[in-house]
Write an enzyme that holds these catalytic residues in place. Structure first.
Site, PDB file in Angstrom:
ATOM      1  N   VAL A  62     114.054  76.667  80.885  1.00 32.52           N
ATOM      2  CA  VAL A  62     114.343  77.019  79.503  1.00 32.52           C
ATOM      3  C   VAL A  62     114.019  78.485  79.224  1.00 32.52           C
ATOM      4  O   VAL A  62     113.067  79.041  79.768  1.00 32.52           O
ATOM      5  CB  VAL A  62     113.563  76.095  78.531  1.00 32.52           C
ATOM      6  CG1 VAL A  62     112.066  76.255  78.696  1.00 32.52           C
ATOM      7  CG2 VAL A  62     113.960  76.313  77.095  1.00 32.52           C
ATOM      8  N   CYS A  63     114.868  79.101  78.381  1.00 30.39           N
ATOM      9  CA  CYS A  63     114.592  80.426  77.825  1.00 30.39           C
ATOM     10  C   CYS A  63     114.873  80.322  76.331  1.00 30.39           C
ATOM     11  O   CYS A  63     114.758  79.239  75.762  1.00 30.39           O
ATOM     12  CB  CYS A  63     115.426  81.514  78.513  1.00 30.39           C
ATOM     13  SG  CYS A  63     117.201  81.376  78.240  1.00 30.39           S
ATOM     14  N   ARG A  64     115.236  81.393  75.667  1.00 33.56           N
ATOM     15  CA  ARG A  64     115.475  81.330  74.221  1.00 33.56           C
ATOM     16  C   ARG A  64     116.752  80.554  73.892  1.00 33.56           C
ATOM     17  O   ARG A  64     116.737  79.663  73.065  1.00 33.56           O
ATOM     18  CB  ARG A  64     115.544  82.714  73.604  1.00 33.56           C
ATOM     19  CG  ARG A  64     115.662  82.644  72.077  1.00 33.56           C
ATOM     20  CD  ARG A  64     115.750  83.982  71.399  1.00 33.56           C
ATOM     21  NE  ARG A  64     114.763  84.904  71.926  1.00 33.56           N
ATOM     22  CZ  ARG A  64     114.796  86.213  71.736  1.00 33.56           C
ATOM     23  NH1 ARG A  64     115.751  86.749  71.031  1.00 33.56           N
ATOM     24  NH2 ARG A  64     113.878  86.987  72.243  1.00 33.56           N
TER      25      ARG A  64
END
Length: 112
Positions: A62-64
């Protein structure tokens, strides 16, 4: 238009509570808010810390919003970690879905 390699994705509704979450955002983004049980390895540290990522279970990256994490999934899969999956919509979708979050900076958890 150039499109990067296609990587497997998972929607927020299909992420189980016991999923291994790998958060690849920067330190300030992590401090603002993250999944409670996530492991934090900033994207640029992945090559040096690849041995810390489990190969024997599914790993949701996950990232933004999903761009950086897709790149990390592609890299990890090219390096033998085939059970990595990109979280569609990233932490923005995580927060919008009301999934649990904690912060490290003393403020209310948020996606920065």
């Amino acid at each position: 238009m150039f499109r990067g390699p296609s990587v497997p994705t998972v929607s927020i509704t299909d992420v189980t509570e016991d999923a291994f979450i790998l958060d690849v955002r920067e330190d300030d983004e992590w401090a603002a808010g993250h999944a409670p049980e996530a492991m934090h390895v900033p994207m640029m540290q992945i090559p040096a810390r690849i041995d810390e990522i489990p190969a024997d279970r599914d790993v949701v990256v996950v990232c933004r919003v999903g761009g950086r994490s897709a790149q990390v999934v592609a890299f990890l899969q090219q390096n033998g970690l085939e059970r990595t999956i990109n979280l569609d919509g990233g932490m923005a979708h995580w927060a919008a879905a009301g999934r649990p979050m904690v912060s490290e900076d003393g403020g209310a958890p948020r996606v920065a």
